[in-house]
Design a protein around this motif. Structure first.
Motif, PDB file in Angstrom:
ATOM      1  N   GLU A  45     -29.540 -16.388  -2.120  1.00 27.89           N
ATOM      2  CA  GLU A  45     -30.619 -16.364  -1.138  1.00 27.89           C
ATOM      3  C   GLU A  45     -30.229 -15.649   0.152  1.00 27.89           C
ATOM      4  N   GLY A  46     -28.953 -15.649   0.491  1.00 26.09           N
ATOM      5  CA  GLY A  46     -28.517 -15.003   1.721  1.00 26.09           C
ATOM      6  C   GLY A  46     -28.144 -13.547   1.499  1.00 26.09           C
ATOM      7  N   GLU A  47     -27.503 -12.959   2.514  1.00 22.58           N
ATOM      8  CA  GLU A  47     -27.058 -11.575   2.424  1.00 22.58           C
ATOM      9  C   GLU A  47     -25.780 -11.485   1.593  1.00 22.58           C
ATOM     10  N   VAL A  48     -25.747 -10.551   0.666  1.00 22.60           N
ATOM     11  CA  VAL A  48     -24.556 -10.279  -0.134  1.00 22.60           C
ATOM     12  C   VAL A  48     -24.272  -8.786  -0.040  1.00 22.60           C
ATOM     13  N   ARG A  49     -23.088  -8.419   0.418  1.00 21.60           N
ATOM     14  CA  ARG A  49     -22.733  -7.007   0.566  1.00 21.60           C
ATOM     15  C   ARG A  49     -21.352  -6.748  -0.017  1.00 21.60           C
ATOM     16  N   TYR A  50     -21.142  -5.505  -0.406  1.00 26.10           N
ATOM     17  CA  TYR A  50     -19.864  -5.071  -0.965  1.00 26.10           C
ATOM     18  C   TYR A  50     -19.084  -4.304   0.094  1.00 26.10           C
ATOM     19  N   ALA A  51     -17.797  -4.590   0.207  1.00 27.44           N
ATOM     20  CA  ALA A  51     -16.917  -3.866   1.121  1.00 27.44           C
ATOM     21  C   ALA A  51     -15.791  -3.228   0.316  1.00 27.44           C
ATOM     22  N   ARG A  52     -15.672  -1.916   0.413  1.00 29.80           N
ATOM     23  CA  ARG A  52     -14.641  -1.208  -0.337  1.00 29.80           C
ATOM     24  C   ARG A  52     -13.244  -1.561   0.154  1.00 29.80           C
ATOM     25  N   ASP A  53     -13.107  -1.796   1.466  1.00 27.82           N
ATOM     26  CA  ASP A  53     -11.809  -2.142   2.029  1.00 27.82           C
ATOM     27  C   ASP A  53     -12.023  -2.970   3.290  1.00 27.82           C
TER      28      ASP A  53
END
Length: 231
Positions: free
Chosen positions: A24-32
């Motif tokens: 339900e919340g924010e989900v983000r991908y971080a490469r590094d």
């Protein structure tokens, strides 16, 4: 709560499409770590109502998601792979462990994968930027690491008697009794390779040798890195 994920086992599309759909919340991908910091800055800016603060758009999947799960064939049945078991067993230079401390930076700095650092970690894409920004910055950091003594490189390494049994590599003590064992995954098909296959099997009656090592750069670099993140 916002969630930031990364690592070699994840992809941006999987995190920002599949996981985003079920959380339900924010989900983000971080490469590094650097991208993670930028995302944290953006999240805090949005939370505080900073004008113009926003999160980057979600990654769109290039390939359409399957409507039905892909059928996976059952793994082939069989035991040990066809790896040769008659190679000569090497004679180690010594048995047990040795410790080496105070390894100079110049002894291992040349092994740094500069291309992965410039493009993968620092995000420098073209040759000109790498030449004018990346390499001078790298030289500056290496000089600082040396001058400030931030790296305390050390290694513990050694050679131990061993045998294999199935998917296990069994480490033996001086009396030939089991000291510990490591269980490795086996390929599900094809040659069905497993790391344990590359050592003499227990039923051969022969003892093999395995080399193991543990390395560290000490605690000072961790403390210095923490200060950079705090600043």
């Amino acid at each position: 709560y916002p969630v930031i994920l990364g690592g070699a086992a994840l992809t941006r599309a999987y995190v920002e499409q599949d996981l985003h759909e079920i959380y339900e919340g924010e989900v983000r991908y971080a490469r590094d770590a650097f991208e993670g910091l930028r995302l944290m800055d953006a999240l805090m800016g949005v939370k505080r109502g900073v004008p113009g603060a926003e999160l980057p758009p979600l990654k769109q999947r290039r390939v359409a998601k399957r409507d039905t799960p892909m059928q996976v064939a059952e793994p082939e049945v069989g035991g040990r792979s066809d790896t040769a078991v008659d190679n000569p067993v090497p004679t180690p230079p010594f048995w047990g462990t040795r410790v080496v401390k105070g390894i100079p930076l110049k002894d291992y700095a040349s092994w740094l994968d500069a291309n992965a650092l410039f493009k993968g970690q620092w995000g420098l894409k073209d040759a000109e930027t790498i030449a004018t920004d990346g390499r001078p910055r790298l030289r500056g950091w290496l000089d600082r690491l040396h001058t400030d003594g931030l790296l305390e490189a050390a290694v513990v390494y050694g050679y131990f008697p061993c045998v294999s049994k199935g998917d296990d590599l069994i480490i033996l003590d001086d009396n030939g009794s089991e000291r510990t064992r490591f269980t490795f995954p086996r390929q599900r098909r094809g040659r069905r390779l497993c790391l344990a296959d590359f050592f003499r099997p227990e039923e051969s009656g022969e003892t093999d040798v395995v080399g193991l090592q543990v390395v560290t750069v000490g605690s000072k670099i961790g403390e210095a890195t923490a200060k950079l993140f705090e600043s």
